[in-house]
Write a protein that holds these residues in place. Structure first.
Motif, short mmCIF file in Angstrom:
data_model
loop_
_atom_site.label_atom_id
_atom_site.label_comp_id
_atom_site.label_asym_id
_atom_site.label_seq_id
_atom_site.Cartn_x
_atom_site.Cartn_y
_atom_site.Cartn_z
N GLU A 279 0.89 -1.26 -0.07
CA GLU A 279 0.02 -0.02 -0.05
C GLU A 279 0.86 1.08 -0.02
N MET A 280 0.18 2.31 -0.47
CA MET A 280 1.14 3.64 -0.50
C MET A 280 0.18 4.85 -0.37
N ASP A 281 0.70 5.88 0.40
CA ASP A 281 -0.12 7.13 0.29
C ASP A 281 0.82 8.00 -0.92
N ILE A 282 -0.16 8.95 -1.46
CA ILE A 282 0.32 10.01 -2.42
C ILE A 282 0.04 11.34 -2.06
N TYR A 283 1.14 12.09 -2.07
CA TYR A 283 0.99 13.60 -1.67
C TYR A 283 1.32 14.32 -2.99
N ILE A 284 0.47 15.18 -3.27
CA ILE A 284 0.57 16.01 -4.55
C ILE A 284 0.83 17.50 -4.02
N PRO A 285 1.97 17.77 -3.94
CA PRO A 285 2.42 19.19 -3.56
C PRO A 285 1.57 20.43 -4.25
N SER A 286 1.57 20.55 -5.40
CA SER A 286 0.84 21.39 -6.26
C SER A 286 -0.35 21.63 -5.77
N GLU A 287 -1.36 20.61 -5.29
CA GLU A 287 -2.54 20.68 -4.99
C GLU A 287 -2.75 20.76 -3.20
N LYS A 288 -1.51 20.68 -2.68
CA LYS A 288 -1.40 20.44 -1.02
C LYS A 288 -2.60 19.60 -0.71
N SER A 289 -2.65 18.19 -1.51
CA SER A 289 -3.55 17.43 -1.12
C SER A 289 -2.91 15.92 -1.06
N LEU A 290 -3.56 15.20 -0.02
CA LEU A 290 -2.86 13.93 0.33
C LEU A 290 -3.99 12.72 -0.04
N CYS A 291 -3.75 11.90 -1.08
CA CYS A 291 -4.07 10.55 -0.94
C CYS A 291 -3.90 9.51 0.05
N ILE A 292 -4.55 9.34 0.88
CA ILE A 292 -4.11 8.39 2.17
C ILE A 292 -4.50 7.00 1.87
N ALA A 293 -5.04 6.80 0.66
CA ALA A 293 -5.23 5.32 0.35
C ALA A 293 -6.40 4.76 1.42
N GLU A 294 -6.24 3.68 1.89
CA GLU A 294 -7.21 3.29 2.70
C GLU A 294 -6.62 3.23 4.13
N ASN A 295 -5.68 3.99 4.52
CA ASN A 295 -5.16 4.03 5.79
C ASN A 295 -5.93 4.74 6.83
N CYS A 296 -6.80 5.63 6.00
CA CYS A 296 -7.78 6.42 6.97
C CYS A 296 -9.13 6.45 6.03
N SER A 297 -10.17 6.21 6.63
CA SER A 297 -11.52 6.09 6.29
C SER A 297 -12.71 6.50 7.12
N ALA A 298 -13.74 6.91 6.75
CA ALA A 298 -14.74 7.63 7.47
C ALA A 298 -15.43 6.32 8.39
N THR A 299 -14.63 5.39 8.77
CA THR A 299 -14.83 4.52 9.83
C THR A 299 -13.76 3.84 10.36
N LEU A 300 -13.91 3.31 11.56
CA LEU A 300 -12.78 2.33 12.06
C LEU A 300 -12.55 1.05 11.09
N HIS A 301 -11.40 0.83 10.52
CA HIS A 301 -11.35 -0.25 9.67
C HIS A 301 -10.94 -1.37 9.99
N ASN A 302 -10.57 -2.46 9.46
CA ASN A 302 -10.30 -3.91 9.80
C ASN A 302 -8.84 -4.20 10.09
N ILE A 303 -8.40 -4.55 11.49
CA ILE A 303 -7.09 -5.42 11.51
C ILE A 303 -7.28 -6.61 11.14
N TYR A 304 -8.38 -7.08 10.94
CA TYR A 304 -8.91 -8.56 10.44
C TYR A 304 -10.10 -8.41 9.95
N THR A 305 -10.30 -8.81 8.71
CA THR A 305 -11.28 -8.76 7.92
C THR A 305 -12.18 -10.05 7.89
N LEU A 306 -13.30 -9.83 8.07
CA LEU A 306 -14.26 -11.26 8.13
C LEU A 306 -14.07 -12.13 6.84
N ARG A 307 -13.94 -11.44 5.73
CA ARG A 307 -13.92 -12.60 4.60
C ARG A 307 -12.81 -13.23 4.67
N GLY A 308 -11.81 -13.22 5.64
CA GLY A 308 -10.51 -13.84 5.59
C GLY A 308 -9.35 -12.95 4.89
#
Length: 645
Positions: A279-308
């Motif tokens: 996985e990787m984050d992507i920062y775009i300096p010209s836009e001062k904007s960070l694509c934080i991949a799936e490391n942050c979301s509008a929820t608690l994410h999965n340390i373990y996912t139920l699909r396995g």
């Protein structure tokens, strides 16, 4: 039976919320922080450029849509019911916001056309696409939506943020309108290996369990599937893949990798072993904007996912969020994610990242504290509770992952499956122990009567556990199945997590109606075409019945002309092992076949037409090899014993 009659029968079996369930959900409703919810509602709709009203996406290859938000119209039309956790209901409504959204002057997102987002960055010659959704069809629709607004802008580059199928599966849909261009595709280090290990090698089991996690076969209504927390569901179109991916690797003594892509400077932070192995984050300096991949979301994410999947590293996760803060926290003004909606304003973005960071650190540390006091896997899931300073934010709610199962994942990561009690070191098989439990408890009728009384008292989890014993002791006990289904249904109605609700309801549905067969797999022809022959042949390795093949000792050569690859392998001591990408001179048998025949043998139970395979050498050795390949069951039992298939 007609579809209408089947639906009516299903509806008569599904129950309303009990009084206890109603009271629980009313209590949850009364404690909603409406100010925090309002912030999320505004962000989910902010800067919409083209609004799509409940889009439906169809495929030429299927009668049913591969994506259909019209099925969720009830979320906007009905009053909040007692059969849904009120917070999940509100999250479900926000995940209906679909269309083209503006993040900055040069960054746009298509949201609501699949479980994930497709992001677009304006380069000098065309779009730089970040992530490609799950299916070819939804990805094509996303690109078409952008083109309808901006006119036809070509694709210059594609970037995968990580190795999960809902972010790369639509790649051929993105590339389909730009076949004449040489489009580079970038991904983080280890991407291709991670895709193969997680989505191909364990693809059969993961697909089956994914049906539960995402509620794929559930009705969409107030007693059915509502949401998955990070999006509505996984689209059901064609999963694709490519093999010409340029992987971005870390550079010694540099905190990030900087590349100029189509005139846009991008800074890549490798975040391995966080939400995904690659996985990787992507920062775009010209836009001062960070694509934080799936490391942050509008929820608690999965340390373990139920699909396995393999358990993720919450400490690495927290540290890599902090690295992003350290690198770009002074300059960034927006964050956009590969699920849900962006955040704006430097101070707010930093606070958001810090509180998401602390979720994973807190769950890890508190679980370890309890482990070192002697508590076991089942204990920690119920004992770890978030402090008010973390759980007061809507975006830290358990819409996808939960504190309960994430704490268990931390236990599994550090301690494994064994709880330390020798009684549990070599437990009896589930069916055998179930029969003895029921016998000790007075027999099936007595246990069922007691379970009914417990259900009336609102002890739904206990009822589910007891009736599971009844079902495994006697899979034909229809009353036990129906009571277990009723208990699971009430647990679903109060679940804040979309996946928890989905697994409860899918379990209940299968107990009432049996397994609904789903002809779908992430191991598609496009995926198999894109991976090396060695990885295709490994599918034989994990199907071979080792006891049957225990005395075999010979080599097999494979020639696949239309894949332009050859390989040698051996069957020895119950193992099928890839040897080389060259033919072995001492092979007992050499087989030549098209890739289609190879894929059919490797991924189905169909035995090939012998006339389509050229066999040179000992044909009996080839037939024995086919004989020891175990049967694949795409629809294996989950709610009843696997041996009862």
């Amino acid at each position: 039976m007609s579809n209408k009659k089947s639906k009516n029968k299903l509806n008569t079996l599904r129950k309303d919320a009990t009084l206890k369930t109603r009271l629980i959900n009313e209590g949850i409703y009364d404690n909603i922080n409406w100010d925090k919810l309002k912030i999320e509602e505004e962000l989910s709709k902010k800067s919409v450029v083209v609004k799509e009203q409940l889009p439906v996406i169809r495929s030429n290859e299927s009668l049913l849509p591969v994506w259909d938000l019209k099925r969720y119209a009830f979320l906007l039309e009905e009053k909040m019911p007692h059969t849904v956790n009120p917070k999940l209901w509100e999250q479900g409504k926000m995940n209906l916001n679909a269309g083209l959204f503006k993040v900055t002057d040069k960054i746009y997102q298509v949201r609501g056309l699949d479980l994930a987002n497709l992001s677009l960055v304006k380069g000098e010659t065309g779009w730089i696409v970040i992530d490609c959704l799950t299916s070819k069809e939804t990805a094509e629709a996303a690109i078409n939506l952008a083109n309808e607004y901006f006119e036809d802008i070509p694709i210059s580059t594609v970037i995968f943020t990580h190795s999960h199928v809902d972010h790369y599966g639509g790649i051929l849909g993105v590339l389909s309108s730009n076949t004449e261009r040489d489009i580079k595709v970038y991904a983080p280090k280890g991407f291709t290996n991670a895709v193969i290990e997680e989505n191909v090698n364990a693809g059969v089991a993961m697909s089956r369990r994914g049906i539960y996690m995402y509620g794929e076969v559930l009705p969409r209504d107030k007693k059915g599937q509502i949401d998955c927390g990070i999006g509505k569901y996984v689209s059901t179109g064609t999963t694709t893949f490519i093999n010409n991916v340029h992987e971005i690797s870390p550079i010694a003594n540099q905190e990030y990798v900087e590349k100029e892509i189509d005139g846009v400077v991008m800074q890549f932070l490798l975040t391995e072993d966080t939400e995904a192995p690659s996985e990787m984050d992507i920062y775009i300096p010209s836009e001062k904007s960070l694509c934080i991949a799936e490391n942050c979301s509008a929820t608690l994410h999965n340390i373990y996912t139920l699909r396995g999947a393999e358990v993720r590293d919450p400490i690495a996760w927290a540290k890599d969020i902090q690295k992003a803060i350290d690198l770009w926290g002074d300059s960034l003004t927006s964050i956009f994610e590969v699920h849900t909606w962006p955040r704006f304003g430097n101070k707010y973005c930093i606070e958001y990242m810090e509180k998401q960071r602390d979720l994973y650190q807190y769950i890890n540390d508190q679980t370890l504290r309890l482990i070192n006091k002697g508590y076991t896997l089942e204990d920690v899931g119920r004992m770890v509770k978030l402090p008010e300073s973390l759980c007061d934010e809507w975006y830290n709610s358990s819409f996808y992952g939960t504190v309960n199962h994430n704490s268990k994942a931390v236990y599994q990561k550090y301690m494994g499956w064994y709880n330390g009690n020798p009684v549990d070191l070599n437990k009896l098989p589930t069916e055998q122990s179930a029969k003895k439990y029921i016998e000790y408890m007075g027999g099936e009728d007595e246990v069922l009567e007691r379970a009914k009384r417990s259900y009336e008292d609102g002890e739904y989890q206990w009822v589910a556990e007891v009736t599971k014993q009844l079902i495994y002791a006697n899979p034909e006990n229809k009353n036990a199945k129906l009571l277990c289904a009723d208990a699971l249904e009430q647990l679903a109605y109060i679940a804040e997590s979309g996946p928890w609700r989905n697994v409860y309801l899918t379990g209940a549905q299968e107990l009432r109606h049996g397994v609904i067969q789903v002809k779908r797999s992430v191991i598609t022809e496009d995926v198999l075409n894109a991976i090396p022959l060695e990885n295709v042949l490994y599918l034989f390795s994990i199907r071979i019945d080792g006891r049957k093949a225990g005395d075999f000792d010979y080599k097999i050569n494979f020639i696949i002309p239309d894949k332009e690859e050859v390989a040698s392998a051996e069957v020895k001591r119950g193992i099928f092992r890839y040897l080389d990408n060259k033919l072995a001179e001492d092979a007992a048998v050499t087989v030549t076949m098209s890739k289609d025949i190879l894929y059919e043998i490797a991924t189905t139970n169909i035995r090939p037409d012998s006339s389509k395979i050229i066999v040179e050498g000992d044909i009996c050795k080839w037939q024995l090899f086919l004989w020891v390949q175990d049967i694949i069951n795409l629809d294996f039992n989950i709610m009843t014993p696997v041996s009862n298939n």
